[in-house]
Design an enzyme around this catalytic site. Sequence first.
Site, PDB file in Angstrom:
ATOM      1  N   ASP A 232       0.881  -1.159   0.000  1.00 60.65           N
ATOM      2  CA  ASP A 232       0.000   0.000   0.000  1.00 60.65           C
ATOM      3  C   ASP A 232       0.924   1.215   0.000  1.00 60.65           C
ATOM      4  O   ASP A 232       2.110   1.121   0.316  1.00 60.65           O
ATOM      5  CB  ASP A 232      -0.940  -0.013   1.220  1.00 60.65           C
ATOM      6  CG  ASP A 232      -2.141   0.915   0.992  1.00 60.65           C
ATOM      7  OD1 ASP A 232      -2.081   1.764   0.072  1.00 60.65           O
ATOM      8  OD2 ASP A 232      -3.134   0.809   1.732  1.00 60.65           O
TER       9      ASP A 232
HETATM   10  C1  BGC Z   1      -4.952   3.277  -0.033  1.00 59.08           C
HETATM   11  C2  BGC Z   1      -5.049   2.269  -1.160  1.00 59.08           C
HETATM   12  C3  BGC Z   1      -4.871   2.959  -2.483  1.00 59.08           C
HETATM   13  C4  BGC Z   1      -3.541   3.681  -2.479  1.00 59.08           C
HETATM   14  C5  BGC Z   1      -3.247   4.424  -3.767  1.00 59.08           C
HETATM   15  C6  BGC Z   1      -3.712   4.143  -0.120  1.00 59.08           C
HETATM   16  O1  BGC Z   1      -3.813   5.219   0.758  1.00 59.08           O
HETATM   17  O2  BGC Z   1      -4.977   2.622   1.210  1.00 59.08           O
HETATM   18  O3  BGC Z   1      -6.280   1.606  -1.108  1.00 59.08           O
HETATM   19  O4  BGC Z   1      -4.967   2.058  -3.514  1.00 59.08           O
HETATM   20  O5  BGC Z   1      -3.523   4.635  -1.419  1.00 59.08           O
HETATM   21  O6  BGC Z   1      -4.055   5.526  -3.903  1.00 59.08           O
END
Ligand code: BGC
Length: 758
Positions: A232
């Site tokens: 993530d």
């Molecule tokens: C989120 C993810 C997301 C990623 C990219 C993170 O803050 O938890 O679900 O895909 O950002 O935007």
Amino acid sequence: MTADKIKEIVAQMTLEEKAAMCSGADFWHTEAVERLGIPASMVSDGPHGLRKQDQEGDHLGVNESIKAVCFPAGCGTAASFNRELLNKMGEALGNECQAEGVSVILGPAVNIKRSPLCGRNFEYYSEDPLVASEMAGALIHGVQSKNVGTSIKHFLANNQETRRMSSDSRIDERTLHEIYLAAFEGAVKKEKPWTVMCSYNRINGIYAAENHKYLTETLRDQWGFDGYVMSDWGAVNNRVEDLKAGLDLEMPSSEGANDKLIVGAVESGEMSEEVLDTAVERILNIVFRYEENRDKSAVFDKDKDHELARKVAEETIVLLKNEGVLPLSDQDEIAFIGKYAMKPRYQGGGSSHINSHKITSALDAVKGMSNITFAMGFDDKEDKTDEKLLAEAVEAAKKAKVAVIFAGLPDAFESEGFDRQHMSMPNCQNELIEKVAAVQPNTIVVLHNGSPVEMPWVNQVKGIIEAYLGGQAVGGAVCDILFGKVNPSAKLPETFPLKLEDNPSYLSYIGEGDVVEYREGIFVGYRYYDKKKMDVLFPFGYGLSYTTFAYDNLKVDKECMKDTDTMTVSVDVTNTGKMAGKEVVQLYVADKESTVIRPVKELRDFAKVELAPGETKTVTFTLDKRAFAYYSVKIHDWHVETGEFDIMIGRSSRDIVLTKTVTVESTVKLPFVYTTDTTMGDVKKDPRAWEIVKGLLKHGMFGDADNSESEAASEAISDEMNAAMEEYLPLRGPVSFGGKITMADVQALVDQLNGLDD
Ligand code: BGC
């Protein structure tokens, strides 16, 4: 590209190039290596629309992204219980990605809805792992059929936003397998997502990003995952350990800092170069899989996808209450009340936030109908009753034959990054509903929210529609349901408790500091409410229709099976009403007797059938071992205990209509090791063992029969009581109760017992 060809490319890469390949080139792209023909590959959010940022990237939906189509969020799509529909939505998303040059869409998000408070519940599917994993699987299937990857997320046990980057989800082994891993398992095994996104949090002390047990042993070795794992955004904290654990791609990027650590670790021998090569191979495999299957003819037809978003929304709207008010006649005088009739709340905040190319509100959908009036009723910018708006709404309601209030949770209540503080709707909205219902007997509430809310006015209104966060076309879909153009067919993929305090995680949710103990264990959602025989506001699996369905003829192809076999279950469903409709047929299994603590019943399959009035269809399910099993911590595997099971067919978890009892025989014997602490009761389970041991008790647990103390005791203790106490007497017991044997004698018996053949 073949595995050998990829290996050849990797062999030509420098150590620095390989290290760089393991983190993003920027917020959304993997690294390119021009001299070797490796292109940069773009990934984008996800999960219910395309959030492609052409300009400056961010992971919280702050900066602009391209105009796109916002489909209903996971909370709603799960309520459809319709795999085919999710597959179609996936195909559309896959096509959009092809048209926009996106190799992987970041979703689906399958984390279990442990508490109604989780800020991201709107993105997630269910409190039940089967529903989460099946709906995710269907979406993955659709997207990947267009040669675009998915990234099932957030692996693992990321069930709250509070301290999400440092919290430690402490979960026992059985619960992890039965609930939290299971939400991913089926989808990963069956649909092979191209990538998996690991979560920020720790699981039992170890960050998801560096958790070898889950990233490698579970995901790859046991489930056969063969894509790449990405972090993530910002979930990497120890790059070298993460790589060793199985985290291939760091996103977005450490601006080269972590690449240097990787190079250093290989040079110093701390990490073998093979680990790095494997990660690079996995990433390149996906990069080229996309590149070589580009569909240059793909067009992002937003209007077409908007229509699909509406179709999807129609199946995600749950009819919760209908005391003869719905469907509405389009001739009636109707007052639409509430800000969300004009400006629907249709998506949540954070990284999933879509820049919608158009939005259809309920008011847009009824444009031209002169019998419909509108009053704002409330403003959701702050939770304060606007007396003028309230008075206008009450007036409008009085004049009409029916009042439809479009209420729900404001944006500020539901977003990535933080959790809800309570389960209430804003007071000003509750007040509005109560005041309108007081003057208008035919009041209907349409809710826009991504997670359960308390409904203090539930008995004061005649109709309730849960529209969830239904995407940009929600207004049209809601009106189709209101006016009966579409028959509602969604069911709740989660329980609506009466109040927050009833939720099983209530006592330990968000935890203490960074430590979050999942104390309710496997008893999440209906597993808990059922076991405690609690009243709920609306149960799991519940949802009404404008028609009625009858169930009949529950059959199994065998009444007894071995756990290595499968069983076919069939049931006839008939539309006994006047309107065509769809029904979600739910199959639950209950273990009638078990030595481990189990839920009353668990959802093991479901099917959605469409039926014309009077039509009957036979729905067939195939059950295997997993449908009857629990996760045994003794053998670290799924296990079925020989015995009877009820197969239950229900309209909801609280409305079981047909039951059939079957027997399943286990082919696996759990290992049993005798110790001096083994109880007499457990010894008795093997008659051969009992033959060896029973002499120990010939004088009763209070010692020798000639002993006067024992006579006195036998007056006070009946034979039944004695027998009951003996049951739990450990083998070593008689040593201290005057059984005239020594610990050495008992140990000799224990050795003899352990020597018995299986
Ligand atoms: C989120 C993810 C997301 C990623 C990219 C993170 O803050 O938890 O679900 O895909 O950002 O935007």
